[in-house]
Enzyme design. Structure first.
Site, PDB file in Angstrom:
ATOM      1  N   CYS A 189       0.827  -1.206   0.000  1.00 27.73           N
ATOM      2  CA  CYS A 189       0.000   0.000   0.000  1.00 27.73           C
ATOM      3  C   CYS A 189       0.865   1.261   0.000  1.00 27.73           C
ATOM      4  O   CYS A 189       0.531   2.252  -0.642  1.00 27.73           O
ATOM      5  CB  CYS A 189      -0.946  -0.016   1.192  1.00 27.73           C
ATOM      6  SG  CYS A 189      -2.089  -1.424   1.145  1.00 27.73           S
ATOM      7  N   THR A 190       1.984   1.208   0.695  1.00 29.01           N
ATOM      8  CA  THR A 190       2.913   2.338   0.725  1.00 29.01           C
ATOM      9  C   THR A 190       3.551   2.532  -0.644  1.00 29.01           C
ATOM     10  O   THR A 190       3.644   3.663  -1.140  1.00 29.01           O
ATOM     11  CB  THR A 190       3.983   2.135   1.813  1.00 29.01           C
ATOM     12  OG1 THR A 190       3.325   2.033   3.082  1.00 29.01           O
ATOM     13  CG2 THR A 190       4.966   3.290   1.848  1.00 29.01           C
TER      14      THR A 190
END
Length: 162
Positions: A56-57
């Site tokens: 997600c980062t």
């Protein structure tokens, strides 16, 4: 009855060309965001499992790093997860994200877009958010990414519709 409803929700499937579900929600700052806010832009509405996790980062930072080019091409970016506004604020501050994140803690938008369902990881099955991106223009889904390249999502989008 609840099980029937759950199955129906899990089977919602949007396709390219479909009308995007209307939504109204709050971002990390408590500001209202709705689909009609983007009527003159191309909206990249991306769904992701959890703030500050590796995939997600990578996805958020890839969109961040190319945000100016997206804006120049009339794109706006909004992320959606079930994390709280407080978690979103920390995620945004830590990675200097220039776009809004919707805190869909009730999973209403996540369900409306068919992004909630059974997942498998290391042989374990569980319910969770499927990583998907919808490019919406004039209320229609013009592109759907179900296999998101977290490291290079910007280029994936540009190659498909740029």
């Amino acid at each position: 009855f609840a099980n029937l409803l759950k199955i129906k929700i899990d089977n919602i499937m949007l396709n390219e060309g479909d009308t995007a579900p209307d939504f109204k929600a709050l971002d990390q700052n408590g500001k209202s965001i709705e689909l009609s806010d983007f009527s003159n832009k191309k909206l990249i509405l991306y769904f992701y499992p959890k703030d500050d996790t590796p995939g997600c980062t990578k996805e958020a930072c890839n969109l961040r790093d190319n945000y100016n080019e997206l804006k120049q091409n009339d794109f706006e970016v909004v992320g959606v997860s079930a994390d709280t506004s407080a978690k979103h604020l920390k995620f945004i501050a830590k990675y200097e994200l220039p776009f809004s994140l919707i805190a869909d803690t009730e999973k209403t938008i996540i369900n409306d877009f068919g992004c909630w369902g059974l997942k498998k990881f290391m042989g374990r099955e569980y319910e969770g958010i499927h990583r998907k991106t919808f490019v919406i223009e004039n209320g229609k889904v013009v592109k759907l990414f179900e296999k998101v390249k977290t490291n290079d999502h910007f280029q994936q989008i540009m190659d498909a519709i740029g």
